[in-house]
Scaffold this active site. Structure first.
Site, PDB file in Angstrom:
ATOM      1  N   VAL A  50      -7.283 -17.958   0.901  1.00 47.30           N
ATOM      2  CA  VAL A  50      -6.805 -19.148   0.204  1.00 47.30           C
ATOM      3  C   VAL A  50      -7.100 -19.027  -1.295  1.00 47.30           C
ATOM      4  O   VAL A  50      -6.413 -19.622  -2.131  1.00 47.30           O
ATOM      5  CB  VAL A  50      -7.471 -20.411   0.790  1.00 47.30           C
ATOM      6  CG1 VAL A  50      -8.957 -20.467   0.446  1.00 47.30           C
ATOM      7  CG2 VAL A  50      -6.782 -21.666   0.282  1.00 47.30           C
ATOM      8  N   GLN A 110      -3.745 -37.647 -18.578  1.00 44.98           N
ATOM      9  CA  GLN A 110      -4.238 -36.392 -19.142  1.00 44.98           C
ATOM     10  C   GLN A 110      -5.742 -36.430 -19.396  1.00 44.98           C
ATOM     11  O   GLN A 110      -6.370 -35.384 -19.551  1.00 44.98           O
ATOM     12  CB  GLN A 110      -3.503 -36.080 -20.452  1.00 44.98           C
ATOM     13  CG  GLN A 110      -2.004 -35.887 -20.265  1.00 44.98           C
ATOM     14  CD  GLN A 110      -1.229 -36.085 -21.559  1.00 44.98           C
ATOM     15  OE1 GLN A 110      -1.113 -35.182 -22.367  1.00 44.98           O
ATOM     16  NE2 GLN A 110      -0.704 -37.290 -21.753  1.00 44.98           N
ATOM     17  N   ARG A 163       0.845  -1.194   0.000  1.00 42.00           N
ATOM     18  CA  ARG A 163       0.000   0.000   0.000  1.00 42.00           C
ATOM     19  C   ARG A 163       0.883   1.248   0.000  1.00 42.00           C
ATOM     20  O   ARG A 163       1.949   1.260   0.602  1.00 42.00           O
ATOM     21  CB  ARG A 163      -0.906   0.017   1.230  1.00 42.00           C
ATOM     22  CG  ARG A 163      -1.875  -1.164   1.270  1.00 42.00           C
ATOM     23  CD  ARG A 163      -2.828  -1.052   2.451  1.00 42.00           C
ATOM     24  NE  ARG A 163      -3.743  -2.192   2.487  1.00 42.00           N
ATOM     25  CZ  ARG A 163      -4.880  -2.266   1.799  1.00 42.00           C
ATOM     26  NH1 ARG A 163      -5.224  -1.255   1.021  1.00 42.00           N
ATOM     27  NH2 ARG A 163      -5.653  -3.336   1.882  1.00 42.00           N
ATOM     28  N   GLU A 174     -19.081 -12.568  -0.738  1.00 43.38           N
ATOM     29  CA  GLU A 174     -18.935 -11.797   0.502  1.00 43.38           C
ATOM     30  C   GLU A 174     -19.703 -10.484   0.461  1.00 43.38           C
ATOM     31  O   GLU A 174     -20.052  -9.931   1.500  1.00 43.38           O
ATOM     32  CB  GLU A 174     -17.456 -11.524   0.789  1.00 43.38           C
ATOM     33  CG  GLU A 174     -16.751 -10.689  -0.269  1.00 43.38           C
ATOM     34  CD  GLU A 174     -15.305 -10.388   0.116  1.00 43.38           C
ATOM     35  OE1 GLU A 174     -15.046 -10.230   1.323  1.00 43.38           O
ATOM     36  OE2 GLU A 174     -14.459 -10.313  -0.786  1.00 43.38           O
ATOM     37  N   SER A 228      -5.213   0.922  -9.093  1.00 41.99           N
ATOM     38  CA  SER A 228      -3.817   1.015  -9.510  1.00 41.99           C
ATOM     39  C   SER A 228      -3.702   1.637 -10.892  1.00 41.99           C
ATOM     40  O   SER A 228      -2.837   2.484 -11.142  1.00 41.99           O
ATOM     41  CB  SER A 228      -3.184  -0.376  -9.532  1.00 41.99           C
ATOM     42  OG  SER A 228      -3.273  -0.986  -8.278  1.00 41.99           O
ATOM     43  N   ARG A 271     -25.214 -33.246   5.337  1.00 41.24           N
ATOM     44  CA  ARG A 271     -25.097 -31.882   5.852  1.00 41.24           C
ATOM     45  C   ARG A 271     -25.362 -30.837   4.763  1.00 41.24           C
ATOM     46  O   ARG A 271     -25.268 -31.117   3.576  1.00 41.24           O
ATOM     47  CB  ARG A 271     -23.702 -31.651   6.439  1.00 41.24           C
ATOM     48  CG  ARG A 271     -23.516 -32.274   7.804  1.00 41.24           C
ATOM     49  CD  ARG A 271     -22.106 -32.105   8.297  1.00 41.24           C
ATOM     50  NE  ARG A 271     -21.943 -32.626   9.652  1.00 41.24           N
ATOM     51  CZ  ARG A 271     -20.784 -32.962  10.201  1.00 41.24           C
ATOM     52  NH1 ARG A 271     -19.676 -32.850   9.501  1.00 41.24           N
ATOM     53  NH2 ARG A 271     -20.730 -33.421  11.431  1.00 41.24           N
ATOM     54  N   ARG A 328      -6.874 -36.116 -38.243  1.00 46.18           N
ATOM     55  CA  ARG A 328      -7.784 -35.327 -37.413  1.00 46.18           C
ATOM     56  C   ARG A 328      -7.198 -33.981 -37.001  1.00 46.18           C
ATOM     57  O   ARG A 328      -7.149 -33.646 -35.814  1.00 46.18           O
ATOM     58  CB  ARG A 328      -8.183 -36.135 -36.173  1.00 46.18           C
ATOM     59  CG  ARG A 328      -8.845 -37.467 -36.499  1.00 46.18           C
ATOM     60  CD  ARG A 328      -9.276 -38.201 -35.258  1.00 46.18           C
ATOM     61  NE  ARG A 328      -9.953 -39.435 -35.583  1.00 46.18           N
ATOM     62  CZ  ARG A 328     -10.504 -40.252 -34.690  1.00 46.18           C
ATOM     63  NH1 ARG A 328     -10.429 -39.944 -33.411  1.00 46.18           N
ATOM     64  NH2 ARG A 328     -11.109 -41.361 -35.065  1.00 46.18           N
ATOM     65  N   ASP A 377     -11.387 -11.251  -8.753  1.00 46.11           N
ATOM     66  CA  ASP A 377     -12.829 -11.029  -8.807  1.00 46.11           C
ATOM     67  C   ASP A 377     -13.375 -10.952 -10.228  1.00 46.11           C
ATOM     68  O   ASP A 377     -14.582 -11.027 -10.429  1.00 46.11           O
ATOM     69  CB  ASP A 377     -13.197  -9.735  -8.071  1.00 46.11           C
ATOM     70  CG  ASP A 377     -12.944  -9.825  -6.579  1.00 46.11           C
ATOM     71  OD1 ASP A 377     -12.997 -10.948  -6.051  1.00 46.11           O
ATOM     72  OD2 ASP A 377     -12.689  -8.788  -5.948  1.00 46.11           O
ATOM     73  N   ARG A 428     -23.130 -26.326   8.257  1.00 43.57           N
ATOM     74  CA  ARG A 428     -21.794 -25.826   8.565  1.00 43.57           C
ATOM     75  C   ARG A 428     -21.468 -24.633   7.663  1.00 43.57           C
ATOM     76  O   ARG A 428     -21.946 -24.544   6.526  1.00 43.57           O
ATOM     77  CB  ARG A 428     -20.743 -26.916   8.362  1.00 43.57           C
ATOM     78  CG  ARG A 428     -20.908 -28.130   9.260  1.00 43.57           C
ATOM     79  CD  ARG A 428     -20.526 -27.815  10.699  1.00 43.57           C
ATOM     80  NE  ARG A 428     -20.483 -29.015  11.524  1.00 43.57           N
ATOM     81  CZ  ARG A 428     -21.532 -29.532  12.155  1.00 43.57           C
ATOM     82  NH1 ARG A 428     -22.718 -28.954  12.021  1.00 43.57           N
ATOM     83  NH2 ARG A 428     -21.400 -30.614  12.896  1.00 43.57           N
TER      84      ARG A 428
END
Length: 713
Positions: free
Chosen positions: A299, A610, A88, A264, A121, A201, A669, A166, A292
């Site tokens: 993360v 793969q 910052r 959020e 920025s 749950r 192909r 985001d 829960r």
């Protein structure tokens, strides 16, 4: 045309990673952009500088502004975050702080600035550019620089790249870091679903997205969540009862778990925040379900960057350098963006203004405008045919559920065309999706679109085939004519990239070593080429670009010279059918023999790994959307031709019939046009080869196109 790289830039190029004013600007994939800018800048003859700790480093100067070398960006592709730091900087927001930054740049003759960050920025970078002339005048008046220095550094050119998990920046389809964040979310959701199913749950997951619900919405699509809440589309009053009713119906239909994903920044129609704790209390009090809460937090910003982010950042980094090369005094500051599959340049402030307009619309509760600015009973059978590709199940699930929603009765055909022939057709209900077995040809498949064409050709003989037919491309080889991407290709790329990372890491405690890796793809070199770009390969051998023993010898000599410097690892990828004589064993033996005394070699054949594993978020999302499009198209054609079945049209979704003409034998192909071949010179440049780079279709400065509402018939 080809750009001549023999002439160096008139001034140096500076790479800065400043911090967004609102949140920490750090995400996976930024190091790939740093690497691309540094190596492309050095390639064209420029001096490239790191600015450590973002704008703070520019203001403080000194050792924070450091010249970069080719070797200084080695072994950083697989590292998340940013190795040059971010911090910052309140001081840069002041005029005095920007004057200090200008002084430190002029001291090093830096007049080209590449900024990676968010809208805050990039806005700061544009303001810095607008004030540049005045800042130099002040520095001259204060005696800090002379007139000659001011004259030589009279223009400051700015190019931006958007780094944000985001995906909230208008003007680009994807921002650096978004795909990697989706990988982190889906990894957590997949892990949670096993325990949720075991204990019956309900899990409420909060993902990042303070003002943008992209991560929440796409992850909900990718994992099949029961409910999703995002800031751009607040639920109407009474949503609590609707949600609980939906969860209750799912449990009654023997579904053992519920997943609710919340951004959020989620709010209701009265701008009141919707929190995970509130949702938990609601589910427990109304339904009594064991519930829960999991908050993913930071993360999502960390971890190893995905293959998509590495490729995206590398392409944007190279395009940013080209934009700086072509910049003039009249060129506005631009941002490098992704439009479809093409890198484009857009005026920076147009994009910033449009991004700010989204937030303004949300603040004014004009949510329809915010969404617009963000960008926005018949029988139907579903077949999976051909080799498996991760993401096909997502497509089946989407096709079935959208089809039932459209009022169709959905059927699954087991064992592909053989099952079709034997009558192995099963009915599907909305909540139970039967996973078809893969056997030999198409509806959700790869190159076996020829089978669909045969069915179409047989319409004159069999009236039963006079029905709409749709093929959705699904193959790890990504070799369907007319389609840029196929379901499963992204998952395979991530498998290759992850394996290459681990292989290189396995030799961290040994002397110099080169790895020879064989990839799948048949005769198509997509996986080898794009995987090589994502993994930082030194050479990639494919069928589309014939090579001989002289090319192999040149590659060995080039790698030998690199190994004599500070480079410790080498990576060579070979497509499985690139050459019938120069096999993986032959190349391994050649490199081993010629590299004696400098490096040793190891070889690995990746094989069918793969094709396996959990599908990537991209493939889940892509499969879901493309299958929905296919069913919607079928619905339209069925309604149009309800009374005249013979008029039903044959269509291949995302495949143009004009592209069916191939450049190679049908057995190979390989499509006539393959967009990714243009990335191969880029891979060679980043591997320190001297080669030409075609800039004929490089991004040109365009204007932001605002999405207009579609007219409803």
């Amino acid at each position: 045309m080809y750009f001549s790289f023999s002439l160096p830039l008139s001034a140096s190029l500076c790479l800065s990673l400043p911090l967004s004013a609102s949140l920490c600007c750090c995400c996976a994939g930024m190091n790939a952009a740093v690497r691309a800018v540094v190596r492309m800048g050095i390639y064209v003859g420029a001096k490239v500088y790191f600015v450590h700790e973002g704008y703070q480093g520019m203001v403080d100067g000194g050792d924070n502004i450091e010249e970069a070398s080719w070797e200084s960006v080695s072994s950083m592709l697989q590292v998340g975050g940013t190795v040059i730091g971010s911090a910052r900087c309140k001081e840069f927001r002041s005029h005095e702080g920007r004057r200090k930054a200008a002084h430190h740049l002029v001291q090093r003759d830096i007049t080209n600035l590449c900024v990676i960050g968010g809208d805050g920025s990039l806005t700061g970078a544009n303001l810095f550019r607008e004030e540049w002339s005045g800042l130099l005048e002040e520095l001259v008046q204060q005696g800090l620089i002379d007139e000659e220095a001011a004259q030589n550094n009279s223009e400051l050119h700015i190019v931006g790249m958007v780094g944000s998990i985001d995906n909230d920046f208008c003007g680009t389809d994807m921002t650096i870091g978004t795909d990697s964040a989706l990988h982190r979310i889906i990894e957590v959701v997949d892990a949670i679903m096993t325990t949720a199913q075991s204990h019956q749950r309900t899990f409420v997951l909060e993902v990042m997205g303070r003002h943008c619900g992209y991560l929440a919405l796409v992850s909900a699509l990718a994992c099949g969540a029961d409910w999703v809440l995002i800031p751009e589309m607040p639920p109407e009053d009474g949503w609590e009862e609707q949600m609980c009713q939906k969860l209750s119906e799912n449990r009654a239909d023997k579904k053992r778990l519920n997943i609710i994903i919340v951004a959020e920044g989620a709010i209701d129609s009265h701008n009141k925040p919707i929190t995970t704790d509130h949702i938990k209390e609601l589910v427990v009090s109304c339904l009594g379900f064991d519930t829960r809460v999991t908050i993913l937090g930071h993360v999502q910003r960390g971890g190893t960057p995905s293959a998509f982010d590495r490729i995206l950042a590398s392409r944007m980094g190279v395009e940013a350098v080209l934009a700086l090369l072509e910049a003039s005094a009249s060129t506005p500051a631009c941002v490098v963006s992704l439009c479809g599959n093409q890198a484009v340049r857009l005026p920076l402030m147009e994009c910033v203004q449009m991004t700010q307009d989204v937030q303004k619309a949300m603040d004014e509760k004009n949510f329809e405008e915010a969404v617009r600015l963000r960008g926005s009973s018949f029988n139907v059978a579903v077949l999976n045919v051909g080799a498996p590709a991760a993401g096909m199940n997502a497509a089946v699930r989407s096709a079935v559920r959208v089809g039932i929603t459209e009022g169709h009765k959905m059927f699954a055909v087991n064992d592909g065309f053989e099952g079709f022939y034997k009558g192995q057709v099963l009915g599907l209900r909305h909540m139970i999706v039967v996973i078809s077995l893969w056997y030999h040809l198409t509806l959700l498949t790869g190159f076996a679109f020829l089978g669909v064409m045969e069915l179409s050709a047989a319409r004159d003989k069999y009236n039963e085939f006079c029905v709409p037919m749709v093929m959705v491309p699904a193959t790890v080889s990504n070799n369907i004519p007319g389609s840029d991407l196929s379901i499963g290709a992204d998952t395979a790329l991530n498998a290759i990239t992850d394996t290459c990372d681990r292989i290189k890491q396995s030799a961290s405690g040994t002397k110099r070593r080169v790895f020879i890796i064989e990839t799948m793809g048949g005769y198509c070199g997509y996986l080898a080429s794009v995987g090589g770009l994502a993994a930082g390969a030194d050479a990639v051998y494919i069928y589309e670009e014939p090579f001989d023993i002289r090319d192999l010898q040149s590659n060995v000599e080039h790698l030998t010279e690199k190994m004599k410097t500070g480079i410790q690892r080498g990576l060579v990828l070979r497509n499985e059918n690139s050459n019938e004589n120069f096999t993986t064993d032959f190349i391994y033996q050649l490199y081993s023999e010629e590299g004696k005394g400098v490096f040793d070699c190891r070889k690995n054949v990746l094989g069918h790994m793969q094709q396996g594993g959990a599908p990537s978020p991209f493939d889940r999302n892509f499969g879901t959307k493309i299958a929905a499009k296919a069913i919607q198209w079928i619905s339209r054609k069925l309604k149009e031709s309800y009374k005249e079945a013979s008029n039903c049209l044959f269509c291949v979704i995302m495949v143009s019939c004009v592209c069916f003409v191939l450049s190679y034998p049908i057995s190979h192909r390989i499509p006539k046009e393959q967009w990714w071949l243009k990335l191969r010179p880029l891979m060679k440049i980043l591997a320190k080869y001297k080669t030409s780079y075609d800039v004929s279709d490089s991004g040109q400065l365009e204007h932001v196109t605002r999405v207009r509402p579609k007219k409803v018939d």
